[in-house]
Design a protein around this motif. Structure first.
Motif, PDB file in Angstrom:
ATOM      1  N   TRP A  58      34.246  40.901 165.282  1.00 64.02           N
ATOM      2  CA  TRP A  58      33.555  41.996 164.589  1.00 64.02           C
ATOM      3  C   TRP A  58      32.952  42.970 165.601  1.00 64.02           C
ATOM      4  O   TRP A  58      33.061  44.181 165.442  1.00 64.02           O
ATOM      5  N   ASN A  59      32.319  42.439 166.644  1.00 61.33           N
ATOM      6  CA  ASN A  59      31.733  43.302 167.667  1.00 61.33           C
ATOM      7  C   ASN A  59      32.806  44.119 168.384  1.00 61.33           C
ATOM      8  O   ASN A  59      32.581  45.282 168.734  1.00 61.33           O
ATOM      9  N   ALA A  60      33.986  43.519 168.584  1.00 65.10           N
ATOM     10  CA  ALA A  60      35.089  44.260 169.200  1.00 65.10           C
ATOM     11  C   ALA A  60      35.566  45.381 168.276  1.00 65.10           C
ATOM     12  O   ALA A  60      35.856  46.489 168.742  1.00 65.10           O
ATOM     13  N   LEU A  61      35.612  45.114 166.969  1.00 64.84           N
ATOM     14  CA  LEU A  61      36.010  46.144 166.010  1.00 64.84           C
ATOM     15  C   LEU A  61      35.006  47.286 165.994  1.00 64.84           C
ATOM     16  O   LEU A  61      35.380  48.459 166.023  1.00 64.84           O
ATOM     17  N   VAL A  62      33.719  46.954 165.990  1.00 67.59           N
ATOM     18  CA  VAL A  62      32.668  47.986 165.997  1.00 67.59           C
ATOM     19  C   VAL A  62      32.744  48.811 167.276  1.00 67.59           C
ATOM     20  O   VAL A  62      32.632  50.041 167.241  1.00 67.59           O
ATOM     21  N   ALA A  63      32.966  48.160 168.401  1.00 71.78           N
ATOM     22  CA  ALA A  63      33.067  48.876 169.679  1.00 71.78           C
ATOM     23  C   ALA A  63      34.283  49.804 169.682  1.00 71.78           C
ATOM     24  O   ALA A  63      34.206  50.938 170.179  1.00 71.78           O
ATOM     25  N   GLU A  64      35.394  49.348 169.094  1.00 74.29           N
ATOM     26  CA  GLU A  64      36.594  50.176 169.038  1.00 74.29           C
ATOM     27  C   GLU A  64      36.378  51.394 168.138  1.00 74.29           C
ATOM     28  O   GLU A  64      36.798  52.506 168.469  1.00 74.29           O
ATOM     29  N   ILE A  65      35.700  51.200 167.033  1.00 72.79           N
ATOM     30  CA  ILE A  65      35.394  52.316 166.131  1.00 72.79           C
ATOM     31  C   ILE A  65      34.488  53.320 166.843  1.00 72.79           C
ATOM     32  O   ILE A  65      34.691  54.531 166.748  1.00 72.79           O
ATOM     33  N   ARG A 101      35.760  40.780 155.636  1.00 74.34           N
ATOM     34  CA  ARG A 101      34.797  39.674 155.563  1.00 74.34           C
ATOM     35  C   ARG A 101      35.203  38.559 156.521  1.00 74.34           C
ATOM     36  O   ARG A 101      34.355  37.967 157.203  1.00 74.34           O
ATOM     37  N   LEU A 102      36.500  38.264 156.610  1.00 75.06           N
ATOM     38  CA  LEU A 102      36.975  37.235 157.546  1.00 75.06           C
ATOM     39  C   LEU A 102      36.742  37.652 158.995  1.00 75.06           C
ATOM     40  O   LEU A 102      36.381  36.826 159.836  1.00 75.06           O
ATOM     41  N   ILE A 103      36.967  38.929 159.287  1.00 74.73           N
ATOM     42  CA  ILE A 103      36.723  39.420 160.643  1.00 74.73           C
ATOM     43  C   ILE A 103      35.237  39.342 160.971  1.00 74.73           C
ATOM     44  O   ILE A 103      34.847  38.974 162.083  1.00 74.73           O
ATOM     45  N   ALA A 104      34.377  39.662 160.001  1.00 71.53           N
ATOM     46  CA  ALA A 104      32.927  39.676 160.229  1.00 71.53           C
ATOM     47  C   ALA A 104      32.389  38.282 160.497  1.00 71.53           C
ATOM     48  O   ALA A 104      31.374  38.131 161.194  1.00 71.53           O
ATOM     49  N   GLU A 105      33.037  37.261 159.946  1.00 72.00           N
ATOM     50  CA  GLU A 105      32.565  35.893 160.175  1.00 72.00           C
ATOM     51  C   GLU A 105      32.716  35.487 161.631  1.00 72.00           C
ATOM     52  O   GLU A 105      31.950  34.658 162.126  1.00 72.00           O
ATOM     53  N   GLY A 106      33.688  36.040 162.320  1.00 71.71           N
ATOM     54  CA  GLY A 106      33.832  35.806 163.753  1.00 71.71           C
ATOM     55  C   GLY A 106      33.143  36.940 164.504  1.00 71.71           C
ATOM     56  O   GLY A 106      33.697  38.024 164.630  1.00 71.71           O
ATOM     57  N   LEU A 139      24.215  56.179 164.396  1.00 68.39           N
ATOM     58  CA  LEU A 139      24.338  56.013 162.953  1.00 68.39           C
ATOM     59  C   LEU A 139      25.638  55.313 162.593  1.00 68.39           C
ATOM     60  O   LEU A 139      25.656  54.395 161.763  1.00 68.39           O
ATOM     61  N   LEU A 140      26.727  55.706 163.213  1.00 69.84           N
ATOM     62  CA  LEU A 140      28.022  55.091 162.956  1.00 69.84           C
ATOM     63  C   LEU A 140      27.988  53.607 163.289  1.00 69.84           C
ATOM     64  O   LEU A 140      28.404  52.764 162.494  1.00 69.84           O
ATOM     65  N   GLU A 141      27.464  53.286 164.441  1.00 72.32           N
ATOM     66  CA  GLU A 141      27.408  51.888 164.856  1.00 72.32           C
ATOM     67  C   GLU A 141      26.454  51.092 163.972  1.00 72.32           C
ATOM     68  O   GLU A 141      26.739  49.948 163.609  1.00 72.32           O
ATOM     69  N   ALA A 142      25.349  51.702 163.568  1.00 75.70           N
ATOM     70  CA  ALA A 142      24.381  51.009 162.724  1.00 75.70           C
ATOM     71  C   ALA A 142      24.972  50.675 161.362  1.00 75.70           C
ATOM     72  O   ALA A 142      24.750  49.586 160.828  1.00 75.70           O
ATOM     73  N   VAL A 182      33.597  54.831 151.086  1.00 73.49           N
ATOM     74  CA  VAL A 182      34.477  55.959 151.430  1.00 73.49           C
ATOM     75  C   VAL A 182      34.280  56.327 152.902  1.00 73.49           C
ATOM     76  O   VAL A 182      35.250  56.548 153.641  1.00 73.49           O
ATOM     77  N   THR A 183      33.039  56.384 153.345  1.00 75.16           N
ATOM     78  CA  THR A 183      32.743  56.711 154.741  1.00 75.16           C
ATOM     79  C   THR A 183      33.303  55.652 155.683  1.00 75.16           C
ATOM     80  O   THR A 183      33.902  55.978 156.721  1.00 75.16           O
ATOM     81  N   LEU A 184      33.148  54.375 155.335  1.00 79.30           N
ATOM     82  CA  LEU A 184      33.676  53.301 156.168  1.00 79.30           C
ATOM     83  C   LEU A 184      35.203  53.350 156.226  1.00 79.30           C
ATOM     84  O   LEU A 184      35.799  53.116 157.282  1.00 79.30           O
ATOM     85  N   ASN A 185      35.838  53.646 155.097  1.00 75.27           N
ATOM     86  CA  ASN A 185      37.292  53.753 155.080  1.00 75.27           C
ATOM     87  C   ASN A 185      37.757  54.907 155.967  1.00 75.27           C
ATOM     88  O   ASN A 185      38.757  54.791 156.678  1.00 75.27           O
ATOM     89  N   ASN A 186      37.044  56.018 155.945  1.00 76.30           N
ATOM     90  CA  ASN A 186      37.393  57.147 156.810  1.00 76.30           C
ATOM     91  C   ASN A 186      37.271  56.764 158.279  1.00 76.30           C
ATOM     92  O   ASN A 186      38.085  57.187 159.102  1.00 76.30           O
ATOM     93  N   ASP A 187      36.253  55.966 158.614  1.00 75.09           N
ATOM     94  CA  ASP A 187      36.116  55.478 159.998  1.00 75.09           C
ATOM     95  C   ASP A 187      37.313  54.609 160.380  1.00 75.09           C
ATOM     96  O   ASP A 187      37.845  54.723 161.486  1.00 75.09           O
TER      97      ASP A 187
END
Length: 106
Positions: free
Chosen positions: A82-89, A73-78, A3-6, A47-52
């Motif tokens: 973005w995938n590295a940020l999601v993996a880190e989270i 938004r700038l990070i998501a364009e690359g 769910l978090l990753e989705a 709020v949930t995303l900010n907590n993450d």
């Protein structure tokens, strides 16, 4: 962790889309300086995303202002960034869950 990753993958998808879609048009409302209504604070997606993001120690990212949203938004364009940020989270959340004795894992 699915769910978090989705939800983070969905956010990246929305941030890469045209700013005229309803999801992107609604985002500035969350980050305006409107006074909060009385009562219990609502748990919204921003709020949930900010907590993450607050759980990440390595980055100083937040999601509280329009400038923060533009940074994401700038990070998501690359996509690799973005995938590295999601993996880190995801890794941070998994580590926090494994350290929590109430998580039910033995």
């Amino acid at each position: 962790m699915l769910l978090l990753e989705a939800r983070w993958r969905l956010l990246g998808h929305v941030l890469r889309r045209d700013r005229n879609i309803p999801a992107n048009k609604a985002m500035p409302f969350y980050f305006s300086d409107n006074k909060r209504a009385r009562g219990r604070p609502q748990t919204t997606l921003p709020v949930t995303l900010n907590n993450d993001l607050k759980k990440l120690v390595a980055t100083k990212l937040e999601l509280t202002t329009q400038t923060d949203l533009d940074t994401l938004r700038l990070i998501a364009e690359g996509r690799p960034k973005w995938n590295a940020l999601v993996a880190e989270i995801r890794k941070t959340a998994e580590a926090a869950r494994s350290d929590d004795p109430a998580s039910g894992q033995l």
